[in-house]
Design an enzyme around this catalytic site. Structure first.
Site, PDB file in Angstrom:
ATOM      1  N   ASP A 176       0.900  -1.147   0.000  1.00 36.93           N
ATOM      2  CA  ASP A 176       0.000   0.000   0.000  1.00 36.93           C
ATOM      3  C   ASP A 176       0.939   1.197   0.000  1.00 36.93           C
ATOM      4  O   ASP A 176       1.592   1.469   1.019  1.00 36.93           O
ATOM      5  CB  ASP A 176      -0.888   0.017   1.254  1.00 36.93           C
ATOM      6  CG  ASP A 176      -1.869   1.175   1.208  1.00 36.93           C
ATOM      7  OD1 ASP A 176      -1.436   2.291   0.868  1.00 36.93           O
ATOM      8  OD2 ASP A 176      -3.053   0.977   1.504  1.00 36.93           O
ATOM      9  N   HIS A 177       1.042   1.871  -1.127  1.00 46.80           N
ATOM     10  CA  HIS A 177       2.141   2.845  -1.238  1.00 46.80           C
ATOM     11  C   HIS A 177       1.991   3.998  -0.252  1.00 46.80           C
ATOM     12  O   HIS A 177       2.965   4.702   0.028  1.00 46.80           O
ATOM     13  CB  HIS A 177       2.324   3.327  -2.683  1.00 46.80           C
ATOM     14  CG  HIS A 177       1.368   4.367  -3.134  1.00 46.80           C
ATOM     15  ND1 HIS A 177       0.107   4.078  -3.569  1.00 46.80           N
ATOM     16  CD2 HIS A 177       1.480   5.722  -3.229  1.00 46.80           C
ATOM     17  CE1 HIS A 177      -0.506   5.190  -3.924  1.00 46.80           C
ATOM     18  NE2 HIS A 177       0.302   6.214  -3.719  1.00 46.80           N
ATOM     19  N   HIS A 239      -5.798   2.909   1.308  1.00 44.13           N
ATOM     20  CA  HIS A 239      -4.972   4.033   1.752  1.00 44.13           C
ATOM     21  C   HIS A 239      -5.557   4.750   2.978  1.00 44.13           C
ATOM     22  O   HIS A 239      -4.858   4.983   3.973  1.00 44.13           O
ATOM     23  CB  HIS A 239      -4.801   5.062   0.632  1.00 44.13           C
ATOM     24  CG  HIS A 239      -4.249   4.488  -0.646  1.00 44.13           C
ATOM     25  ND1 HIS A 239      -3.330   3.467  -0.665  1.00 44.13           N
ATOM     26  CD2 HIS A 239      -4.473   4.795  -1.940  1.00 44.13           C
ATOM     27  CE1 HIS A 239      -3.021   3.184  -1.924  1.00 44.13           C
ATOM     28  NE2 HIS A 239      -3.706   3.975  -2.715  1.00 44.13           N
TER      29      HIS A 239
END
Ligand code: BG6
Length: 483
Positions: A176-177, A239
């Site tokens: 999950d950046h 996010h």
């Protein structure tokens, strides 16, 4: 301040989907930046694997073009050519036999082996199977998988089960950046390395929390994917959920993968189901020559949301009574992401009603201009009585920490280096992803069975009017969306 760059161990990183969009935009430019910073050791190799018929030189030319396009300010021609020498290519058939023997010969046994699945989830099973069949899935190898990790609980469970056939959970890195963003990690530093905030970090002192991820872009170009996902699956389930977890979680015993992820999981499991009247879905309308969502998605009847605002309760001792408001959307008035912790009023004002009400607000800015601001109330300068005014104690990381903070590693760079180091702290565990879907599914089912259409909002606005009402009903206000 001089940043410390600690080189990682030698590695072979295979990128399945090595010619795809994510590889071109993020993974390869990110590796190049790590190379320039001296973090990539001389023995490291990056092996692109995709259907296209390149040889090593053809792939290097392709990567050179991508880096020049997506790292315009970081050009160093000599450095770029030296980086390209680390690159190799294997044309591979993800669902057949082609290329696998060559790949197995190429990948070395005595270095860290990482396999990045930068492909659609429908190929995860085939790739895992073939890595195993060709002896590449040994105990030391790692796989990296991208979102979307499923589209509901059932598909996420299936994916987890498929990967678990050949890889242990300690070998699976679900990206999950947002967790790789500098300020997101700073959130943990601020909370757990300072004595100042933690005693106040609960429903006794915090009135509510706002998490906003606002974007100016629309969905043009990726409408086919987005129209099946919507803001809930694209942004909230992953996010925004991760941001909520980091704000709400209990202090982990240590900064280690399972301690942190155990605490995040407890938060997700403590989320109440969300009442329909605490959800506002929106869809952007066209304006001034810009497409509407439905035009971008090429679906004139689409009921997909490009905006979502929600009021969420975390049912545990720390947070009962303190709502979390989440808001995200496309084509809003500014690109800005922040978390704001709005503290309660002082219990008694000694200055009387003329001084007005003032609240401390701690703002953590993720982008742009990463930093932290604490709003404090002071006396307005000058004579004429005690008038109060709110001023920001502002810490922009770039101002406080100098040039290094102006150019921190991007999320992908940091996360890929964590894979090589074998540190899973900033990656999602299988049970965490499943718990997030278990919370998300009934919400999506709810609005689907009710046949609800999202409210239209003007492009360039702050979202639909109903989102303002969600706050006003509780006597609160959203913070302004601005850069
Ligand atoms: C992606 C979403 O995961 O995150 C996109 O699929 C979104 O829709 C993007 O635009 C936002 O990331 P960032 O880093 O630009 O805030």
């Amino acid at each position: 301040m001089v940043s410390r760059v600690i080189p990682v161990d030698p590695f072979d990183l295979v990128i399945f989907g090595g010619t795809g969009d994510l590889a071109r935009r993020k993974i390869l430019p990110g590796l190049y930046r790590r190379f320039c910073s001296g973090q990539m050791p001389p023995e490291a190799r990056v092996i692109g694997a995709a259907r296209a018929d390149h040889d090593d030189q053809g792939y290097r030319d392709f990567v050179r073009d991508s880096i020049l396009e997506f790292t315009p300010d970081g050009r160093d021609e000599d450095g770029l050519e030296r980086f390209l020498e680390h690159l190799h290519y294997v044309a591979i058939d993800a669902t057949g036999d082609g290329g696998w023997e060559k790949l197995a010969e190429l990948v070395r046994d005595d270095v860290v082996k990482a396999f990045y699945f930068s492909v659609g989830p429908s190929l995860f099973g085939a790739l895992a199977e073939r890595l195993y069949a060709h002896g590449l899935a040994d105990r030391d190898s790692r796989i990296v998988v991208e979102k979307p990790f499923g589209r509901d609980l059932a598909t996420a469970r299936d994916l987890n089960a498929t990967l678990a056939e050949h890889f242990d959970e300690t070998q699976i890195y679900r990206i999950d950046h947002y967790l790789g963003k500098e300020t997101v990690q700073n959130l943990m530093a601020v909370r757990f390395a300072n004595v100042l905030f933690e005693p106040l970090w609960n429903s006794q002192y915090v009135d509510h929390i706002q998490i906003t991820v606002a974007e100016t872009v629309g969905v043009g170009g990726r409408g086919a994917y987005y129209d099946k996902a919507g803001a809930m699956r694209d942004m909230v389930q992953n996010h925004l959920m991760q941001l909520l977890c980091l704000i709400a979680m209990e202090p982990p015993a240590r900064f280690s993968p399972d301690s942190v992820r155990d605490e995040k999981l407890k938060v997700i499991r403590a989320l109440d189901p969300v009442e329909p009247h605490h959800i506002v879905r929106g869809q952007y309308d066209g304006a001034e020559g810009k497409n509407s969502y439905r035009e971008d998605a090429e679906n004139p009847r689409s009921l997909t949301e490009s905006f979502l605002a929600m009021k969420i309760n975390v049912s545990n001792w720390r947070w009962a009574g303190t709502p979390f408001y989440l808001r995200t959307g496309k084509r809003l008035k500014a690109r800005t992401s922040e978390i704001a912790v709005i503290f309660k009023d002082a219990p008694h004002s000694i200055f009387g009603s003329e001084a007005g009400t003032h609240r401390n607000i701690l703002t953590i800015r993720l982008q742009p201009n990463e930093g932290i601001t604490l709003g404090v109330t002071i006396k307005e300068p000058g004579q004429g009585g005690m008038r109060l005014v709110d001023v920001p104690l502002d810490m922009s990381f770039a101002d406080a920490l100098g040039p290094d903070a102006e150019d921190p590693p991007e999320a992908y760079e940091r996360l890929i280096m964590d894979v090589i180091r074998g540190d899973q702290t900033l990656f999602m565990r299988g049970d965490e992803v499943e718990a997030a879907w278990a919370w998300t599914d009934p919400i999506i089912e709810g609005w689907t069975t009710r046949g609800e259409a999202p409210k239209l909002y003007d492009s360039g606005s702050a979202g639909p009017e109903d989102a303002q009402m969600l706050m006003h009903r509780a006597g609160r206000r959203w913070r302004e969306i601005k850069v």
